[in-house]
Design an enzyme around this catalytic site. Structure first.
Site, PDB file in Angstrom:
ATOM      1  N   SER A 181       0.854  -0.959   0.033  1.00  0.00           N
ATOM      2  CA  SER A 181      -0.046   0.003  -0.036  1.00  0.00           C
ATOM      3  C   SER A 181       0.788   1.245   0.027  1.00  0.00           C
ATOM      4  CB  SER A 181      -0.877   0.105   1.180  1.00  0.00           C
ATOM      5  OG  SER A 181      -1.456   1.217   1.424  1.00  0.00           O
ATOM      6  N   TYR A 214      -1.437  -0.396  10.503  1.00  0.00           N
ATOM      7  CA  TYR A 214      -1.828  -0.792   8.962  1.00  0.00           C
ATOM      8  C   TYR A 214      -0.361  -0.122   8.199  1.00  0.00           C
ATOM      9  CZ  TYR A 214      -3.908  -1.232   4.196  1.00  0.00           C
ATOM     10  OH  TYR A 214      -4.170  -1.548   2.911  1.00  0.00           O
TER      11      TYR A 214
END
Length: 260
Positions: A143, A159
């Site tokens: 990501s 995350y």
């Protein structure tokens, strides 16, 4: 692209980006085993992919899931060309968020969901390649939040840590296993229209922010098919001289300020 005589295991392949990738691989001649944890999504994926592909229900954080998948794929397809690990997700519901508010459960669950699950699938796939003395490819889902934070609307520090670790993990694997012709690469998308992004997709302020944060093609959210060319390129055996790379598919996210 001709992917005849290839086959792939996609962990997290029954919905969102994973299902779209499974379909484009199939449409280019590959055989696919897509794994998901939701029985309904598995059934839906099987209907979409057709009888020449397989689906399997299982939790990516359970090592038995990838073991069963490799056994099934090797029996059904004779050979496994590669793995695409997509499985992961937000840990907000467990308590991920800004560090001063983060719970220990949020930290642990988020790392388990995104990083431990990837370690398990990658480890099993590497062992398959080594035991069978075959070259192979692994593609991991990262990501942009792993290296390009956006503190106003996307504050989940566990995350971000997991996605950053995926890059280091993948590069380390790529370096060590290159001598065995096992390639490992990473795709790093920005905000895409997937089930995981429901919160952001329904927030008008975030959607307005995206107009300047990922400004390509009118400043929109990514569509699952936007990663298709990257998936095909990395997973194709013709890319056998590419390893240890991170490719952002982000609409300009990492090079744009984003106006709040």
């Amino acid at each position: 692209m001709n992917l005849d005589n290839t086959s792939y295991v996609i962990m997290g392949g029954t919905s969102g980006l994973g299902l779209t990738a499974a379909l484009v691989l199939k449409n280019n001649g590959a055989k696919v085993l897509a794994i998901g944890r939701n029985p309904e999504s598995c059934k839906n994926a099987q209907d979409i992919l057709g009888d020449d592909c397989l689906t399997l229900c299982g939790d990516a954080t359970n090592p038995k899931t990838i073991d069963k998948a490799i056994e099934l794929a090797s029996e059904s397809f004779d050979n496994i060309t590669g793995l695409f690990h997509v499985a992961g997700g937000s840990g907000r519901r467990f308590g991920d968020g800004p560090l001063h508010k983060m719970s220990l459960e949020g930290w642990n669950k988020t790392l388990e969901l995104n990083l431990t699950s990837m370690m398990l699938s990658n480890r099993a796939m590497v062992n398959y390649f080594l035991e069978n003395k075959k070259p192979g490819v692994i593609l991991n889902m990262g990501s942009v939040l792993g290296y390009s934070p956006s503190p106003k609307y996307f504050v989940t520090h566990a995350y971000a840590a997991a996605k950053s670790a995926i890059i280091g993990f993948s590069k380390s694997l790529a370096s060590f296993y290159a001598q065995h012709d096992i390639r490992v690469n990473v795709i790093a998308p920005s905000l895409f229209a997937t089930p995981m992004a429901k919160r952001a997709m329904e927030d008008e302020k975030i959607q307005a922010f995206l107009k300047t944060k990922q400004p390509l093609d009118g400043g929109r959210s990514g569509k699952p098919e936007d990663i298709n060319n990257a998936v095909l390129m990395f997973l194709s055996p013709t890319s056998n001289f590419i390893t240890g790379q991170v490719l952002a598919v982000d609409g300009g996210w990492a090079i744009s300020d984003g106006q709040i």
